[in-house]
Design a protein around this motif. Sequence first.
Motif, PDB file in Angstrom:
ATOM      1  N   TRP A 163      49.025  35.357  40.761  1.00  0.00           N
ATOM      2  CA  TRP A 163      48.023  35.459  39.690  1.00  0.00           C
ATOM      3  C   TRP A 163      48.448  34.594  38.498  1.00  0.00           C
TER       4      TRP A 163
ATOM      5  N   ARG B  70      44.788  27.027  36.083  1.00  0.00           N
ATOM      6  CA  ARG B  70      43.406  26.998  35.567  1.00  0.00           C
ATOM      7  C   ARG B  70      43.398  26.665  34.077  1.00  0.00           C
ATOM      8  N   LYS B  71      44.383  27.194  33.357  1.00  0.00           N
ATOM      9  CA  LYS B  71      44.494  26.934  31.925  1.00  0.00           C
ATOM     10  C   LYS B  71      44.780  25.460  31.680  1.00  0.00           C
TER      11      LYS B  71
ATOM     12  N   MET C 272      42.506  27.636  44.743  1.00  0.00           N
ATOM     13  CA  MET C 272      43.517  28.681  44.779  1.00  0.00           C
ATOM     14  C   MET C 272      44.852  28.020  45.137  1.00  0.00           C
ATOM     15  N   ASN C 273      45.916  28.452  44.491  1.00  0.00           N
ATOM     16  CA  ASN C 273      47.215  27.823  44.734  1.00  0.00           C
ATOM     17  C   ASN C 273      47.755  28.177  46.124  1.00  0.00           C
TER      18      ASN C 273
ATOM     19  N   GLU D 257      48.152  30.890  39.316  1.00  0.00           N
ATOM     20  CA  GLU D 257      46.740  30.482  39.327  1.00  0.00           C
ATOM     21  C   GLU D 257      46.188  30.418  37.904  1.00  0.00           C
ATOM     22  N   HIS D 258      46.510  31.410  37.095  1.00  0.00           N
ATOM     23  CA  HIS D 258      46.052  31.437  35.704  1.00  0.00           C
ATOM     24  C   HIS D 258      46.575  30.222  34.947  1.00  0.00           C
TER      25      HIS D 258
ATOM     26  N   TYR E  93      35.704  31.085  47.151  1.00  0.00           N
ATOM     27  CA  TYR E  93      36.624  31.224  46.029  1.00  0.00           C
ATOM     28  C   TYR E  93      35.857  31.420  44.721  1.00  0.00           C
ATOM     29  N   ASP E  94      36.210  32.453  44.003  1.00  0.00           N
ATOM     30  CA  ASP E  94      35.659  32.714  42.678  1.00  0.00           C
ATOM     31  C   ASP E  94      36.761  33.408  41.883  1.00  0.00           C
ATOM     32  N   TRP E  95      37.143  32.854  40.752  1.00  0.00           N
ATOM     33  CA  TRP E  95      38.255  33.366  39.964  1.00  0.00           C
ATOM     34  C   TRP E  95      38.025  34.806  39.529  1.00  0.00           C
TER      35      TRP E  95
ATOM     36  N   LEU F 143      38.494  36.974  42.644  1.00  0.00           N
ATOM     37  CA  LEU F 143      39.890  36.884  43.065  1.00  0.00           C
ATOM     38  C   LEU F 143      40.751  37.802  42.199  1.00  0.00           C
ATOM     39  N   ARG F 144      40.500  37.821  40.895  1.00  0.00           N
ATOM     40  CA  ARG F 144      41.273  38.705  40.013  1.00  0.00           C
ATOM     41  C   ARG F 144      41.040  40.172  40.349  1.00  0.00           C
TER      42      ARG F 144
END
Length: 131
Positions: free
Chosen positions: A117, A124-125, A1-2, A120-121, A64-66, A69-70
Motif C-alpha cells: 500500500w 501514485r504521489k 499496481m506495483n 503504491e501510494h 485496477y482502481d485505486w 484496491l485500498r
Amino acid sequence: MNKFLRFLFVLVIIAMLGASILQIFFPSYMGSHSGYGVSAGWQREIGIWNLAVLILILGVNIKYDWFYLRIVLLALIFGGIGIGTNHLVNFMEYHSPVNAIGAFENYLLATGWIVGWLLEHHSRKKITASK
C-alpha cells in the motif's frame, strides 16, 4: 499496481485457492491438522468464504482502481491481523505449532499488504507531482 502488490496477490490467490479446495473437499483432513479440531461444516464454510474473498481479489486485479484496491487492502490487512491474532492466542493456550505458523504467515502477509500500500501510494504521489 506495483510489482510487489501483484506478487502478493498472486501468492494469496494460489494459497487461498489451494486451501479452499482442501477445506471444501477434505474438511476432516484440514480440521485434523488445525489447532481447533475437526468440524467438517465449519471447514467447508471457511473454504467457501475464501472463494468469495478470491472473487474480490481477482476483480481488483482485473479492473485496477485505486479506491477499490485500498478497500480490499484494508480488508486483507484487518483480516490478516485478526486471524493472526486468533492463531497466536490459540498457540499461547495450546502450544499448537500449526497455529504458530498461522500467526506468523498472517502477520507477514498483513505487513506485506501495508508495505505494498505504501509503495503504491508513494508511486501514485510521485506521478501526480510530476504532472
